[in-house]
Design an enzyme around this catalytic site. Structure first.
Site, PDB file in Angstrom:
ATOM      1  N   SER A  73     -30.933  72.534 -36.661  1.00 44.74           N
ATOM      2  CA  SER A  73     -31.800  72.006 -35.601  1.00 44.74           C
ATOM      3  C   SER A  73     -30.958  71.255 -34.571  1.00 44.74           C
ATOM      4  CB  SER A  73     -32.855  71.080 -36.196  1.00 44.74           C
ATOM      5  OG  SER A  73     -33.682  71.786 -37.102  1.00 44.74           O
ATOM      6  N   ARG A  92     -34.292  60.577 -38.660  1.00 48.29           N
ATOM      7  CA  ARG A  92     -32.980  61.129 -38.330  1.00 48.29           C
ATOM      8  C   ARG A  92     -32.015  60.044 -37.858  1.00 48.29           C
ATOM      9  NH1 ARG A  92     -35.566  64.189 -40.597  1.00 48.29           N
ATOM     10  NH2 ARG A  92     -35.927  66.406 -40.212  1.00 48.29           N
ATOM     11  N   GLU A 142     -29.807  66.252 -31.669  1.00 48.77           N
ATOM     12  CA  GLU A 142     -29.649  65.807 -33.055  1.00 48.77           C
ATOM     13  C   GLU A 142     -28.235  66.034 -33.571  1.00 48.77           C
ATOM     14  OE1 GLU A 142     -31.374  66.944 -37.483  1.00 48.77           O
ATOM     15  OE2 GLU A 142     -32.695  67.088 -35.756  1.00 48.77           O
TER      16      GLU A 142
END
Length: 332
Positions: free
Chosen positions: A225, A157, A321
């Site tokens: 998410s 990520r 995130e």
């Protein structure tokens, strides 16, 4: 071509749909237009990983550069794709033209230009492994630059572009999809497809799984998410297993262990937990939702409370995130 909008609501421009406004929005369809923008600005794609926590004062540049060019080489297809193309539509396009590889990443919301920034990933595949080159405008040197796969510095990520969020503006991504395709089926609910040679069947299974687990942003405002799955040491994982033998985890290439953030939050009984109009989704603890007229303050308080409880219970620090913005800049 550029379109300029002043004092515009952001509610329809990010999937969390908070009721804030932007002072100025410039929508571009031609990369050359970036050289003409003198203001400091923040780049926005489809807003599926961005939450505006209040009115936004700097200029917003909306990326609307389209186009897909395909080159067939001896060993692979090379697809050069405009940053403003929709990600899932690109996955559908590749499979419709018999170019498999991206099927595990179906139904991830967002634009093509955002995919390298987050190094989007799902069901055992990260997009970085298929990226051949990224073309971007460097706001610092005011020139266009090209980055090969190694130069993009992809990690979980993460990427060069995420770590330099205010410097590079991605305008085109070139993907390399090898002719020698091998399905990735060792993750989640895809193991039952072992032996299949149909990328479309994998895509359909991924869509079904995602729809069963994740709320549709069009129906329930959310940004997917909210937290990264934390990576911990083997020693810390062994300690966690002593208390929770069922804790789901995945080994990482560097010998550490990735733990499911959703499981940590769920174990604390936080599904449905809310602050103001923001809440943890009742079916997927990794997703925070705009339950009822949430404010930016609600989101920040809820995220901080979840992080505090996870740290207290597991000695694990959750990392956000999604991209959170205040009135002038990124705060996460």
């Amino acid at each position: 071509m550029t379109t300029i909008l002043n004092n515009t609501s952001l509610k329809s421009l990010h999937t969390f749909r908070l009721p804030y406004s932007a002072r100025k929005i410039i929508e571009i369809t031609d990369a050359a237009a970036l050289a003409e923008i003198e203001d400091a600005y923040y780049v926005l794609g489809e807003g599926s990983n961005t939450i505006f926590t209040c009115d936004f004062e700097p200029t917003l540049v909306r990326m609307a550069i389209k186009g897909i060019k395909v080159e067939r080489a001896e060993d692979a297809y090379y697809l050069s794709v405009g940053a403003g193309e929709n990600w899932h539509q690109l996955v559908e396009y590749t499979l419709a033209h018999d170019m498999p590889g991206l099927e595990n990443l179906a139904l991830i919301p967002g634009s093509v230009g955002a995919a390298p920034v987050q190094n989007i990933g799902a069901y055992g595949v990260e997009i970085g492994q298929y990226i051949h080159q990224v073309r971007a405008w460097d706001k610092q040197s005011r020139t266009f630059m090209s980055f090969n796969q190694q130069a993009c510095q992809f990690a979980y990520r993460d990427s060069l572009f995420k770590r330099n969020a205010n410097r590079y503006v991605i305008v085109e991504v070139t993907f390399r999809l090898p002719h020698a395709w091998e399905p990735t089926l060792n993750y989640g609910g895809l193991t039952e497809l072992a032996g299949t040679r149909s990328a479309s069947a994998i895509k359909d299974a991924v869509i079904q799984i995602r729809q069963s687990k994740l709320p549709d942003p069009k129906e329930i405002p959310n940004a997917g998410s909210f937290f990264k799955n934390p990576v911990i040491s083997q020693q810390q994982y062994a300690s966690l297993l002593e208390r929770y033998p069922q804790a789901p985890s995945y080994p990482t290439a560097d010998g550490n262990v990735k733990v499911a953030a959703g499981w940590l939050i769920d174990t604390l009984g936080l599904k449905g937990f809310s602050i103001g109009g923001a809440a943890v989704h009742t079916k997927q603890a990794l997703v925070l939702i705009n339950k009822a007229n949430a404010t930016g303050a609600d989101i920040l308080q809820l995220a901080n409370e979840i992080k505090r409880q996870v740290a207290d219970a597991f000695s694990i620090e959750l990392e956000i995130e999604v991209r959170l913005l205040n009135h002038k800049e990124l705060i996460s």
